[in-house]
Design an enzyme around this catalytic site. Structure first.
Site, PDB file in Angstrom:
ATOM      1  N   GLU A 150       0.806  -1.226   0.000  1.00 63.13           N
ATOM      2  CA  GLU A 150       0.000   0.000   0.000  1.00 63.13           C
ATOM      3  C   GLU A 150       0.839   1.277   0.000  1.00 63.13           C
ATOM      4  O   GLU A 150       0.780   2.075   0.935  1.00 63.13           O
ATOM      5  CB  GLU A 150      -0.977  -0.001   1.176  1.00 63.13           C
ATOM      6  CG  GLU A 150      -2.038  -1.075   1.056  1.00 63.13           C
ATOM      7  CD  GLU A 150      -3.187  -0.921   2.057  1.00 63.13           C
ATOM      8  OE1 GLU A 150      -2.995  -0.282   3.099  1.00 63.13           O
ATOM      9  OE2 GLU A 150      -4.270  -1.460   1.776  1.00 63.13           O
ATOM     10  N   GLU A 307      -6.566  -8.114  -0.729  1.00 59.43           N
ATOM     11  CA  GLU A 307      -7.018  -8.149   0.662  1.00 59.43           C
ATOM     12  C   GLU A 307      -8.491  -7.787   0.742  1.00 59.43           C
ATOM     13  O   GLU A 307      -8.967  -6.922   0.005  1.00 59.43           O
ATOM     14  CB  GLU A 307      -6.280  -7.101   1.516  1.00 59.43           C
ATOM     15  CG  GLU A 307      -4.812  -7.309   1.698  1.00 59.43           C
ATOM     16  CD  GLU A 307      -4.204  -6.180   2.555  1.00 59.43           C
ATOM     17  OE1 GLU A 307      -4.935  -5.535   3.332  1.00 59.43           O
ATOM     18  OE2 GLU A 307      -3.003  -5.939   2.419  1.00 59.43           O
TER      19      GLU A 307
HETATM   20  C1  GLA Z   1      -4.303  -2.683   4.734  1.00 61.34           C
HETATM   21  C2  GLA Z   1      -2.931  -3.286   4.886  1.00 61.34           C
HETATM   22  C3  GLA Z   1      -2.896  -4.477   5.771  1.00 61.34           C
HETATM   23  C4  GLA Z   1      -3.813  -4.324   6.959  1.00 61.34           C
HETATM   24  C5  GLA Z   1      -5.200  -3.990   6.495  1.00 61.34           C
HETATM   25  C6  GLA Z   1      -6.188  -3.849   7.612  1.00 61.34           C
HETATM   26  O1  GLA Z   1      -4.975  -3.107   3.640  1.00 61.34           O
HETATM   27  O2  GLA Z   1      -2.327  -3.589   3.661  1.00 61.34           O
HETATM   28  O3  GLA Z   1      -1.561  -4.661   6.197  1.00 61.34           O
HETATM   29  O4  GLA Z   1      -3.335  -3.316   7.780  1.00 61.34           O
HETATM   30  O5  GLA Z   1      -5.160  -2.770   5.817  1.00 61.34           O
HETATM   31  O6  GLA Z   1      -7.479  -3.569   7.142  1.00 61.34           O
END
Ligand code: GLA
Ligand code: ZN
Length: 677
Positions: A150, A307
């Protein structure tokens, strides 16, 4: 292509066994098998473990982990661990620490925290990727590479300032060009030397909520910051590619994330991947739109859902549980819009720090007898049964919406005409007008080829970049339908106004001249009064936000304003151009009006839904080798009815054969394959 690696939808997610003892890891492997999990994203935040000091690297734990996963049928999405620098690095080399917009130097802490122009960060991040690639280049378990995590945020340190000047020199060549682009004769800002230029921050040009005295400077900073982070990604990307030319490399994006120009980024990802975290009250049309953007980044290519939470988040103000069936429903929604993987954050829930209340496949209780685990297991079995049926399938769309990061930045940095104009809200309103008719949409950049669509909509195309107006003219000429709105065609890519009357370069195509723009108070409304009966639209409808006062120059007036001193002036126009038409929506109507308008236009173009269904039932189609797969997704808790207009269809999950009126249970999903006849 990711499908060449494993002929099914990858299923699994982020896994952090470095937080756990060995016996727990052994238990996890048992549970993964039960749930049908075949992919683990590992090593995301393990930089400090991998590299305890400047010259020592320890990968034995990773060797062991990858082996044990692989031996148990779990493939690996291998992260490079560079999304949070180790504490020793921050202590020894403070250049890795960011400076915020108020000029405050950060201390060690958090994550996604490295200055993108820090020489130390770049050197060690690249080296880490190199070492990992070298070590795991031949490992059959590693199917995907996940660079950092991210990417995002901003930095205002001196390294960034120096790099900004270099970036500007490359873009403008001379200080004179730069002065012109930034219109620096305003407020006596003329620069004579590159070194006089400072970053636009709260100490210089910024004020209020991300507003700027000089939009041109701030716009370039946003571009520069996005590019700086992209350079960090590319250092790691190339380090891996040098060793493993046929590797599949990605980094997880965040949907409509404002800071980074993902259209530019996506050119350097082998596959787009993203993290989807809707809240309980996020409209499901908004989630669909974000998936469509992710698919649009690489011109329609399938993407990875990297995710999603199996149940709840921790970082929202109110972290609702996903209701029974909703995780499954939203997983299929992502597949319906182009995802070829379904991955979770996270596989096992942490015991400490801020994510201990974040949902996970394996909850704190530690066993499989939970609602969440049961739902994950059911989906795992279904995805296994589906095999490769849907992999690589395209998402055919005849309609497109133009979305552009530069435009987003420029609109929202603008001082005037209203603080209430939010680009994403406008994009979503037009998207929803298609979505509610069950018409599929591509979200595209202004440089995408328009002629493959029947209709292209560009809500608030404030900035018209070089060449775009001409390409739109050509598209309409060839028979395309174009629709744009108020506050469009105003500036060029430097945020300099196009002289000679709004909407600038779009004026000819639209056949109108906008003389003035009225900003309405939040409580103020005007009315759109239909002149021509257009499909379902008849009578008058409320509008607000901005009202353009315009004159037609060849366009037909379809509706006029009902109030105020501009009562009777055009509010909606259509200009016939070549074989097509160019529409202009001069104000901001409510959703009902837009739905009516887009229904009318789509009906005229013969664009319709493949299935008749109520608004709470979403329809999306993937298509592969001449076969359509129609996803019917009931976002309502209650059962709903939909209607198959022709023939029968096989439902792929239940293997039922359906025809005519079909009842779909609350939160359920049907994947229909129409029978050949
Ligand atoms: C992001 C991050 C993860 C985690 C999630 C929690 O997407 O990439 O490492 O922290 O948020 O929702
Ligand atoms: Zn910096």
């Amino acid at each position: 292509m990711i499908s060449s690696k494993l002929p099914k939808v990858f299923y699994g997610g982020d896994y952090n066994p470095e937080q756990w003892s060995k016996d727990i890891h052994t238990e996890d492997l048992r549970l993964f098998k039960l749930a049908g999990i075949d992919m683990a994203t590992i090593n995301v935040f393990a930089w400090a473990k991998n590299q305890p000091d400047e010259s020592t690297y320890h990968f034995e734990w990773l060797d062991e982990l990858i082996e044990s996963l692989y031996a148990n049928g779990v493939y690996v999405c291998l992260a490079t661990s560079t999304a949070a620098h180790p504490a020793w690095m921050a202590k020894r080399y403070p250049d890795v620490l960011r400076v915020d917009a108020d000029g405050r130097k950060r201390k060690f802490g958090g994550r996604h925290n490295s200055c993108p122009n820090s020489p130390t960060y770049r050197k060690y991040a690249e080296r880490m990727a190199e070492r990992l690639a070298e070590r795991y280049q031949n490992h059959p378990a590693v199917l995907v590479w996940h660079v950092s995590n991210e990417y995002g945020g901003e930095c205002y340190c001196e390294h960034c300032e120096a790099a900004f000047r270099v970036w500007l020199k490359k873009r403008y060549g001379t200080v004179e060009n730069l002065n012109r682009a930034w219109n620096t004769s305003f407020w006596g800002h003329t620069f004579y030397d590159w070194d006089e230029i400072v970053l636009p921050s709260n100490l210089s040009e910024h004020w209020g909520n991300n507003k700027s005295n000089f939009q041109g400077i701030s716009l370039d900073y946003s571009r520069f910051n996005s590019d700086s982070l992209l350079e960090c990604y590319l250092l790691e990307y190339h380090a891996i590619k040098r060793r493993i030319p046929d590797s599949i490399i990605t980094t997880n994006l965040m949907g409509f994330y404002k800071e980074l120009d993902y259209f530019k980024w996506a050119q350097h990802l082998d596959i787009v991947s993203w993290d989807s975290y809707p809240a309980l009250d996020t409209p499901f049309s908004f989630t669909a739109m974000a998936h469509d953007l992710m698919r649009g980044l690489k011109d329609g290519q399938p993407f990875m859902l990297m995710e999603q939470t199996p149940s709840q988040q921790n970082w929202m103000p109110y972290n609702s549980l996903k209701r029974p069936g909703v995780m499954r429903l939203w997983s299929y929604q992502s597949i319906a819009h182009g995802a070829d993987t379904v991955l979770f954050f996270q596989l096992r829930r942490s015991i400490g720090a801020c994510e201990k209340y974040h949902g996970a496949v394996i909850e704190h209780v530690g066993h499989e007898h939970t609602r969440v685990f049961r739902e994950v297991t059911q989906l795992g079995a279904e995805l296994k049964a589906l095999g490769d049926t849907l992999l690589d399938a395209s998402v055919p769309s005849r309609a497109a919406i133009i979305f552009d990061w530069d435009n987003w930045w420029a609109i929202e940095k603008s001082s005037g005409p209203t603080v209430a104009l939010k680009y994403l809200e406008q994009i979503h309103k037009y998207y929803k007008a298609f979505f509610d008719q069950h018409v599929q949409v591509d979200i595209i950049s202004p440089s995408t080829e328009f002629t493959k669509y029947d209709i292209v909509v560009a809500p608030v195309l404030y900035m018209v970049k070089e060449g775009v107006a001409g390409r739109l003219e050509h598209f309409v000429e060839q028979g395309g339908t174009f629709l744009t709105t108020f506050f469009s065609g105003i500036v060029d890519e430097h945020d300099l106004v196009t002289l000679g009357g709004y909407p600038g370069k779009l004026r000819k195509l639209l056949g109108i001249w906008v003389e003035e723009i009225d900003a309405l108070l939040p409580t103020q409304k005007n009315r759109i009064v239909m002149k021509e009966k257009t499909g379902v639209l008849e009578g008058a409808y409320p509008c607000g936000l901005l009202c353009d006062l315009l004159h037609t120059e060849g366009a037909d007036t379809i509706a006029v304003y009902g109030e105020d001193f501009y009562q009777g002036m055009p509010a909606l126009t259509r200009n016939r151009w070549g074989n097509g038409a160019a529409w202009y929506m001069a104000t901001d109507p409510d959703q009902e009006f837009l739905n009516g308008l887009l229904t009318h236009i789509c009906t005229e173009l013969g664009i319709g839904a493949p299935i008749t269904a109520p608004d709470s039932v979403e329809i999306s189609v993937r298509s592969k080798e001449g076969t359509d797969y129609i996803f019917v997704m009931n976002h309502d808790r209650e059962p709903q009815q939909y209607y198959i207009q022709e023939g029968t269809a096989l439902e792929l999950i239940s293997k039922h054969e359906y025809s005519g009126e079909v009842t779909i249970a609350g939160h359920d999903v049907h994947i229909l394959r129409p029978s050949q006849h």
